[in-house]
Design an enzyme around this catalytic site. Sequence first.
Site, mmCIF file in Angstrom:
data_model
loop_
_atom_site.group_PDB
_atom_site.id
_atom_site.type_symbol
_atom_site.label_atom_id
_atom_site.label_comp_id
_atom_site.label_asym_id
_atom_site.label_seq_id
_atom_site.Cartn_x
_atom_site.Cartn_y
_atom_site.Cartn_z
ATOM 1 N N TYR A 151 72.234 -50.703 7.052
ATOM 2 C CA TYR A 151 71.135 -50.045 7.829
ATOM 3 C C TYR A 151 70.394 -49.517 6.940
ATOM 4 O O TYR A 151 70.884 -48.395 6.456
ATOM 5 C CB TYR A 151 71.900 -49.931 9.417
ATOM 6 C CG TYR A 151 71.177 -48.409 10.099
ATOM 7 C CD1 TYR A 151 70.768 -49.638 10.891
ATOM 8 C CD2 TYR A 151 71.017 -47.738 9.666
ATOM 9 C CE1 TYR A 151 69.903 -48.917 12.085
ATOM 10 C CE2 TYR A 151 69.761 -46.900 10.992
ATOM 11 C CZ TYR A 151 69.271 -47.508 11.676
ATOM 12 O OH TYR A 151 68.753 -47.179 12.271
ATOM 13 N N GLU A 239 62.936 -48.527 11.012
ATOM 14 C CA GLU A 239 63.843 -49.145 10.527
ATOM 15 C C GLU A 239 64.281 -50.425 10.792
ATOM 16 O O GLU A 239 63.536 -51.083 11.002
ATOM 17 C CB GLU A 239 64.616 -48.279 12.569
ATOM 18 C CG GLU A 239 66.135 -49.372 12.835
ATOM 19 C CD GLU A 239 66.522 -49.165 14.337
ATOM 20 O OE1 GLU A 239 65.989 -49.981 14.930
ATOM 21 O OE2 GLU A 239 67.673 -48.556 14.559
#
Length: 414
Positions: A151, A239
């Site tokens: 991530y 993101e």
Amino acid sequence: RLLCSISFAVTLLRILVVNPSHFFYSGTFLFPRRWLNLQEYQSKKLMQESGVAVQRFYVADTASEALEAAKRLNAKEIVLKAQILAGGRGKGVFDSGLKGGVHLTKDPAVVGELANKMLGFNLTTKQTPKEGVKVKTVMVAEALDITRETYFAILMDRSFNGPVMVGSPQGGMDIEEVAASTPELIFKEAIDIFEGVRDDQALRMAANLGFKGALQRQAADQIKRLYDLFLKVDATQVEVNPLGETPEGQVVCFDAKINFDDNAEFRQKNVFAMDDMTEADPTEMAAAKWDLKYIGLDGNIACFVNGAGLAMATCDIIDLHGGKPANFLDLGGGVKEKQVYEAFKLLTADPKVEAILVNIFGGIVNCAIIANGITKACRELELKVPLVVRLEGKTALDTHQHWNTCTKVFVLPL
Ligand SMILES: *[C@@H]1O[C@H](CO)[C@@H](O)[C@H](O)[C@H]1NC(C)=O
């Protein structure tokens, strides 16, 4: 009061669902607003333009284009994805009968048939309205295997007074959950806005994400390109989940969510022009066009208020007295007569509305502007429901004369 708070909370949740990590990281309560959301292929195009590694893909509006694209990709495996903003596409159902808004296949020939059952049909997922959302575009992409998912995000963070990188070797899943159960697996790195992302920072983040050797340098390079993108499009958040590793030894951004600073709209015309309003609530959209913050609720008393706090308190007061608010509407500070008029048009267009409550505190806003706007609206829109008005503050007293010209107005001094 509870009901009102609950329904308002639900609406807020609906907004936050679109943007959960904003809520989570900034730790500040978000004001309800409509965010610019891009389709997946649009985000990926922006990323491509900044040299970020994404899967090869084409976009198609017709089944024959999709088939052509599948052949042109010449990939071992192809993924076909319906382009709608709502999440949960994979488990969605089309009204053509086709199950799943995302399909994997090794045979380019079937892409045409699948696209034929997607394009022009409605896809219903857990996040769409019951009748679904019409699919106008599909994305035909090369499917890549992922050996490891991480991530990575860049976002504005108040506690750092600027942009910060957030990464975790635990990608692919809900990052909020990772943060709650294994906070030691979340790494942060503040970015100096003047210096940009330094090499040592990018390499350290890549190492924290678990990339090794040549992959570490590749990942560091991707991180720097993502920061370039972040600056270039005036993002408040980029993101990437997952930022993955393929068996062939590539670092690829598999999925990304980009949020934009709407104060930068004036210089990001190309980005904001991509805004696809078709999935938004029509009233909320019309309100946004006039810079009004409007959220529809299920009651029958329309509220017309300036300031979010007063608007919420007004919802509560209505509920406390046994009524139910039909909406949340915040006029904001520098309101113009035209906006007042448009706001009234929105409120009166709702057939559920049986009365309108105006609750204005004239601090920044001049009550005369509100009064003029309402008077004009009453005349032109032939208001058919009772109107209760409270104007308090700047020029409140001079405004009473206006009410004589509008017969359906009741002034309620509080
Ligand atoms: C399909 O979705 C659109 C919204 O995108 C909606 O207006 C329409 O009513 C839906 N059609 C059907 C047949 O449900």
